[in-house]
Scaffold this active site. Structure first.
Site, PDB file in Angstrom:
ATOM      1  N   GLU A 167      27.663 -10.377 -97.359  1.00 41.84           N
ATOM      2  CA  GLU A 167      28.693 -10.853 -96.433  1.00 41.84           C
ATOM      3  C   GLU A 167      28.146 -10.906 -95.009  1.00 41.84           C
ATOM      4  O   GLU A 167      27.143 -10.282 -94.679  1.00 41.84           O
ATOM      5  CB  GLU A 167      29.932  -9.958 -96.475  1.00 41.84           C
ATOM      6  N   GLY A 308      24.341  -4.844 -94.265  1.00 46.36           N
ATOM      7  CA  GLY A 308      25.136  -5.870 -94.934  1.00 46.36           C
ATOM      8  C   GLY A 308      24.246  -7.024 -95.343  1.00 46.36           C
ATOM      9  O   GLY A 308      23.073  -6.840 -95.675  1.00 46.36           O
ATOM     10  N   GLU A 309      24.809  -8.233 -95.362  1.00 46.83           N
ATOM     11  CA  GLU A 309      24.099  -9.468 -95.725  1.00 46.83           C
ATOM     12  C   GLU A 309      23.710  -9.518 -97.200  1.00 46.83           C
ATOM     13  O   GLU A 309      23.151 -10.505 -97.651  1.00 46.83           O
ATOM     14  CB  GLU A 309      22.809  -9.660 -94.890  1.00 46.83           C
ATOM     15  N   GLY A 310      23.953  -8.446 -97.965  1.00 44.50           N
ATOM     16  CA  GLY A 310      23.463  -8.387 -99.329  1.00 44.50           C
ATOM     17  C   GLY A 310      22.086  -7.761 -99.430  1.00 44.50           C
ATOM     18  O   GLY A 310      21.452  -7.817-100.494  1.00 44.50           O
TER      19      GLY A 310
END
Length: 350
Positions: A167, A308-310
């Site tokens: 995300e 985050g960001e995966g």
């Protein structure tokens, strides 16, 4: 009901409520075969620990004794939040769009990790020019808009065999904190952390926003209603992706704090609704441990990450793929001409 029909009723959430009443289970025969195979592989029983459990978990969802991960993908969902106008984050909302551009240009951390582990990456922008409502004062989304976004997320997983959630969205740890607090109870201070660097007055504004949001939804128990009232577009899309993955029996790797909040919505929808999910890592965000524990999870890694960001999911995907490859390609005692016997091992518990 098909995935493409989801969210089309006059009361759009009813489609998703119906969906979770008949969720597919892992294949019992494949689970039994994978457990038996683990007992015949050329190693002491249980000596590969969690890797053995992951392989069996994968076998159950893929419906085959020898699971294979060939098309893993990190799906990054990006959204903007009206609550950021309250000063709950150290960065302006424009950074969301700028980071999406960075993802597309290949310059972000998630790009490097996906390239390192040969994991696909796809970015989904969710009306970045239209921030959701300020959750401290009003609902983030209407039911129809929320349902449409869930349905959009359900279409994001075609052609893959492992979904890794990611995300991006300035202010989304505020929204995730509000979701956790509304879903699991407790005080806002228990769920609010530093996020992307919130300290001092910014942290106080974040706690106050979560407090006001939770007061607005006090007494509400329907997880989808809570999602539309204090959630966000990227969270709604991730809810859809997790539901669609379950319907197609695709395993899911959950990243950190924000992605776990989306999974928490599905977890609350029906018992066992997130059994196809495994938590990649324990985020450094302080409330992530209690969130994962509330869902009965056991993260694979603890690396002090909170980007985050995966990013955590991409690293965990390499472990999941290694577990599948080892299980499926290792010789049995009979094949190797080695004397020995083994025992069964348990589920992934992730």
């Amino acid at each position: 009901m098909s995935i493409r029909d989801a969210g089309t009723r006059a009361a759009p959430f009813d489609d998703f409520r119906d969906l979770v009443k008949n969720l597919p289970a892992p294949d019992a025969e494949a689970l039994a075969a994978a457990r038996a195979r683990q007992g015949r592989l050329t190693k002491p029983p249980g000596s590969l620990g969690r890797l053995e459990q992951i392989a069996i978990w994968l076998a159950g969802w893929q419906g085959q004794e020898k699971p294979v991960i060939e098309r893993p993908m990190v799906a990054v969902f990006a959204g903007n939040h009206g609550v950021t106008a309250r000063g709950v984050a150290p960065y302006p909302a424009d950074v969301t769009q700028q980071m999406v551009a960075n993802f597309r240009a290949g310059g972000a951390s998630i790009n490097q990790l996906c390239n390192s582990f040969n994991v696909g990456l796809k970015v989904f922008e969710l009306a970045l020019e239209l921030p959701t409502g300020d959750i401290a004062e009003k609902d983030a989304l209407s039911e129809r808009d929320c349902a449409a976004t869930i349905a959009y997320g359900m279409e994001a997983i075609e052609g893959i065999d492992l979904l890794c959630l990611g995300e991006m969205g300035v202010g989304n740890t505020t929204v995730a904190s509000a979701l956790f607090c509304a879903l699991f109870g407790g005080e806002p201070e228990e769920w609010v952390g530093y996020g992307s660097g919130s300290t001092g007055a910014v942290l106080e504004a974040k706690i106050e926003a979560v407090r006001l949001a939770c007061e607005r939804v006090k007494g509400e128990t329907d997880p989808l209603v809570i999602l539309k009232r204090v959630g966000g577009r990227e969270l709604a899309a991730m809810v859809g992706a997790v539901l669609a993955a379950r319907m197609q029996r695709i395993p899911v790797v959950v990243d950190g704090f924000v992605t776990s909040a989306a999974v928490a919505v599905v977890h609350k929808m029906a018992p066992g609704a997130t059994d196809h999910c495994i938590f990649a890592h324990r985020s450094a965000e302080k409330a992530h441990r209690q969130a994962v524990e509330a869902m009965g999870g056991a993260p694979l890694l603890d690396l002090g990450m909170r980007l985050g960001e995966g990013t955590g999911a991409a690293i965990a995907a390499a472990i999941v793929r290694a577990a599948a490859f080892t299980h499926s390609n290792m010789a049995t005692f009979d094949e190797a001409g080695v004397s020995g016997e083994g025992v069964n091992v348990d589920r992934a518990g992730g």
